[in-house]
Design a protein around this motif. Structure first.
Motif, PDB file in Angstrom:
ATOM      1  N   GLY A 177       0.784  -1.219   0.000  1.00 42.73           N
ATOM      2  CA  GLY A 177       0.000   0.000   0.000  1.00 42.73           C
ATOM      3  C   GLY A 177       0.818   1.272   0.000  1.00 42.73           C
ATOM      4  O   GLY A 177       0.432   2.260  -0.605  1.00 42.73           O
ATOM      5  N   ASN A 217      -4.581  -1.218   8.367  1.00 39.40           N
ATOM      6  CA  ASN A 217      -5.708  -1.551   7.505  1.00 39.40           C
ATOM      7  C   ASN A 217      -6.990  -1.775   8.279  1.00 39.40           C
ATOM      8  O   ASN A 217      -8.086  -1.574   7.745  1.00 39.40           O
ATOM      9  N   ASP A 221     -10.203   0.124   6.999  1.00 39.83           N
ATOM     10  CA  ASP A 221     -11.428  -0.625   6.721  1.00 39.83           C
ATOM     11  C   ASP A 221     -12.593  -0.111   7.567  1.00 39.83           C
ATOM     12  O   ASP A 221     -13.726  -0.019   7.087  1.00 39.83           O
ATOM     13  N   HIS A 255      -5.968   3.016  -0.830  1.00 34.85           N
ATOM     14  CA  HIS A 255      -7.145   2.156  -0.728  1.00 34.85           C
ATOM     15  C   HIS A 255      -8.339   2.787  -1.452  1.00 34.85           C
ATOM     16  O   HIS A 255      -9.080   2.104  -2.171  1.00 34.85           O
TER      17      HIS A 255
END
Length: 342
Positions: A177, A217, A221, A255
């Motif tokens: 990422g 993450n 998320d 993302h």
């Protein structure tokens, strides 16, 4: 045209840019990679990067208010002679006029490196540098599988280490990422395995935290799935871990861009079908990413990308405490919007 293709960047960096090039623009969605390449290009042009007279750092917003300063810095002779470099840090105001003045002037031998965000092809600064024979425009996109493998091998080789194929594949599956975050994981593994020659799968599983399932993450998320309370708790945990706010926002930006590309490419498909084509997505994240794709349409994701880009630049110009305030506010705005969409 002097736009560098993504696949040609590493070779160009190893060779070094043509000394006749006056301006090097480094841009793209991977803020960690942009920062790393800009730093290397700026520092490699001078004998002593710690000498503030040899390596001059300027905020882009300062140049926007004083376009003539860049050409003045380019023409200044160092206090003790020698090569000089000017490193322009990211800002929120346009600096194309300042760069245009430099490109039209007589060559001075000073290397000017501009660190920027994710610029559209039509952005004046990018268009200017791509058109000029005296400038380079270097894109920085998230590492693919081959680039991650090369990054792992190069970083470990510098520490006198090898890595087995199975260990490399497992490590690479959890990276990607943000270049800065990936390097941090590889360097942590190298420190753990120092002196043992070859890194095995057991070493990777013992040390390298899976970026796909990390605090980072989990936070991202929670925000994009609209879990407001969870997002705030995860950010507090993220902050306690001592992680960098701009790294988190860079990963969130990556993302958001991946969600946007997946949403556009999967037009007419169900969220589960779109997730099935998401390369490298850890199976534990599939359900929450399905939720995210169900909640966000393309227009909403474009707005989230803009919000994150502004936040990344604000963090880079702020002290650590204020950077975390900016980052937390951005995370909560994303979570609130996702929650409203749900």
């Amino acid at each position: 045209m002097t736009a560098v293709k993504a696949g040609e960047v590493e070779g160009l960096l190893r060779r070094g840019p043509d000394p006749r090039i006056a301006v090097i623009l480094v841009y793209g969605p991977d803020t960690g990679l942009v920062a790393e390449r800009a730093r290397k290009l700026a520092e490699s042009a001078v004998e002593d990067p710690s000498d503030p007279f040899a390596l001059v750092k300027i905020d882009a917003d300062v140049l926007a208010g004083d376009p003539g300063r860049l050409i003045d810095e380019a023409g200044t002779v160092g206090l003790f002679g020698g090569q000089r470099s000017v490193w322009v840090r990211p800002g929120s105001r346009p600096i194309a006029p300042a760069v245009d003045l430099v490109l039209k002037a007589e060559p001075t031998g000073t290397r000017i490196v501009i660190e920027a965000g994710d610029l559209a092809k039509s952005a004046p600064l990018r268009a200017l540098c791509e058109r000029s024979p005296r400038a380079l425009a270097i894109p920085c996109y998230p590492d693919d599988a081959g680039q991650l493998a090369d990054l792992i091998d190069r970083t470990l080789k510098a520490e006198g280490l090898r890595i087995s194929r199975e260990a490399r594949e497992t490590l690479a599956a959890g990276l990607g990422g943000d270049r800065r975050a990936s390097l941090g994981e590889i360097e942590k593994l190298a420190l753990y395995a120092r002196g043992q020659g070859e890194i095995t799968l057991d070493d990777v599983e013992a040390v390298a935290s899976d970026v796909s399932g990390s605090v980072l993450n989990a936070l991202i998320d929670a925000a994009f799935a609209g879990r407001l309370g969870d997002a705030e708790r995860q950010y507090r945990r993220f902050q306690v871990e001592g992680m960098d706010a701009s790294v988190m926002l860079g990963s969130a930006l990556r993302h958001a861009l991946t969600l946007l590309a997946t949403r556009i490419d999967g037009e007419g498909k169900s969220p589960s079908a779109m997730v099935a084509g998401w390369r490298g997505l850890h199976f534990r994240r599939q359900r929450t990413v399905e939720t995210q794709l169900a909640r966000w349409n393309a227009e909403g994701l474009r707005r989230s990308v803009g919000l994150l880009q502004e936040a990344v630049l604000a963090c880079r110009r702020s002290e650590a405490g204020f950077a975390h305030a900016v980052a937390l506010d951005t995370v909560l705005k994303l979570a609130a919007e996702a929650n409203r969409r749900g």
